[in-house]
Design a protein around this motif. Structure first.
Motif: not given
Length: 452
Positions: A137-144
């Motif tokens: 998922s993109v959640g695993r590749r996004m920057s927080p």
């Protein structure tokens, strides 16, 4: 890198390998110091793992971090295993949260808790947020780590927020604009902030926002980011609240990874986790042997078909001469269709619900190609042998091309509907399938026309 830079990297590799063997590490440092981070990354990818670890340890810390971030996740994982615990902890702490998660996906499960334990509480919390999303998922590749603003903030307040986060934010060039519930209502660029009056409210200068949910696939989100030309794509949760951003450089990295994987599987090999020269021979063998065995088993179908029609071949041996031509043409036609549709799926031009439209379209393409090739091939064959043989070849090319294009076009869509990588269903399996069915069609047409 251009050709000159690649040549310089090759020369550097040939220079330092004897120095490493002689343990002349001072000379190695002198040799690699003038190289750029990009050249050093390419150099490490060409060296065996042991030599790679030695060169990496000789780099200054600031350059080492830059080089490490440029390496593929698989290469990072291998390098981690060759470094001391203190070096590993230092490298891991200096990575961005999304880069940490990418690396953790490649590391042995037992090592991940140790690395996370060595982080500060803030870094551990940021990394855990990203780890909480599903793999792929993109959640695993996004920057927080992002800078946001609010609709009722002024330009001056927003610029102050940007200045306070310059050292830790992933990007400051595109800022999501939030309402009181942290919902994304727009975006504002740094350029627009610098042009605006300091007392203007953000609501007056913000633009419409393109967002995607954290549970979307990383590939689809990256494709959206690059297709729209966004510097950063806001990522939201199921309640449409902002949770991170996907930057353009991460989007490009994701697409490069996915396209490399697809290209490998379409060629009948498993994708390599590391660069070619850094991949051990046994890994190259294992990446290919499984597919070769699968395709060899599939090829037995072709042998079985030939054995069934052995009597037909004995009566008119000239038919055997055209077997390579017909199965090769069918396989190539199917592969062309599969590659085109797989690419269209990746770009979002085609969706699984378009199955019937794609089927009709590819059948039309196959029929047109088959007609052209059939007329040409049949005419030439009729002149060399006899008209009946030419008719057999012409009709077979027509039938095989129509069938191969149709099957090649719908297989990737069936794979996507079944949530399987379309590339896995593409070229190798299509070639095997078309080989067997194409021969059946060939011999049935031959029997009918030649009355044998």
């Amino acid at each position: 890198m251009n050709a000159k830079q690649i040549a310089e990297v090759i020369d550097l590799s040939e220079t330092i390998q004897p120095l490493i063997a002689e343990k002349d590490f001072a000379a190695v440092v002198d040799a690699v110091t003038p190289a750029t981070a990009e050249q050093l990354t390419s150099l490490l990818e060409r060296l065996p793992l042991q030599e790679c670890a030695i060169v990496y340890r000789l780099l200054p810390k600031d350059r080492a971090i830059d080089v490490f971030e440029n390496l593929s996740p698989g290469m990072q994982s291998d390098l981690i295993g060759s470094l001391r615990d203190a070096e590993v902890a230092s490298i891991f702490a200096d990575l961005d949260p999304d880069d940490r998660v990418w690396l953790l996906d490649e590391l042995p499960a037992g090592l991940a808790p140790r690395l996370l334990h060595g982080l500060t509480q803030k870094d551990r919390q940021l990394t855990a947020e990203v780890l909480g999303y599903p793999k792929g998922s993109v959640g695993r590749r996004m920057s927080p780590e992002y800078v946001s603003t609010r609709t009722d903030y002024t330009v001056a307040q927003t610029l102050e927020r940007v200045r306070s986060r310059l050292d830790d934010a992933e990007t400051v060039y595109t800022l999501p604009v939030l309402d009181g519930s942290r919902h994304v209502t727009g975006v504002v660029s740094l350029r627009d902030l610098l042009k605006a009056e300091t007392e203007q409210e953000i609501s007056a200068i913000m633009q419409q926002a393109e967002v995607t949910t954290a549970y979307q696939t990383a590939e689809s989100a990256a494709r959206k980011c690059t297709d729209l030309g966004l510097l950063a794509l806001p990522i939201v949760d199921k309640e449409s609240r902002l949770v991170g951003v996907l930057t353009i450089d991460d989007a490009v990295k994701i697409l490069e990874h996915e396209e490399t994987e697809d290209a490998a599987r379409q060629g009948g090999v498993e994708p390599l986790r590391r660069p070619y020269f850094a991949t051990p021979l046994r890994s190259l063998v294992s990446s290919r042997i499984v597919w070769l065995l699968v395709l060899a088993v599939g090829a037995t179908l072709t042998v079985q078909v030939l054995s069934i029609f052995e009597a037909t071949l004995e009566q008119i041996t000239v038919l055997a001469l055209f077997v390579p031509l017909l199965i090769g043409t069918g396989g190539n036609t199917g592969n062309q269709a599969a590659t085109t549709v797989t690419r269209a799926l990746a770009l979002g031009d085609v969706r699984p619900r378009d199955l019937l439209r794609v089927l009709a379209r590819e059948f039309g393409v196959g029929l047109s190609l088959g007609s052209l090739l059939g007329i040409l091939g049949g005419s030439i064959t009729a002149l060399i042998y006899e008209p009946r043989i030419g008719l057999v070849i012409g009709l077979t090319l027509l039938a095989v091309c129509s069938m191969a294009a149709t099957i090649g076009g719908i297989m990737p869509m069936v794979a996507r509907a079944l949530r399987v990588d379309p590339a896995v269903f593409s070229n190798p399996f299509i070639t095997t399938f078309v080989d067997a069915t194409g021969l059946v069609v060939y011999f049935l047409i031959a029997r009918t026309i030649l009355q044998i």
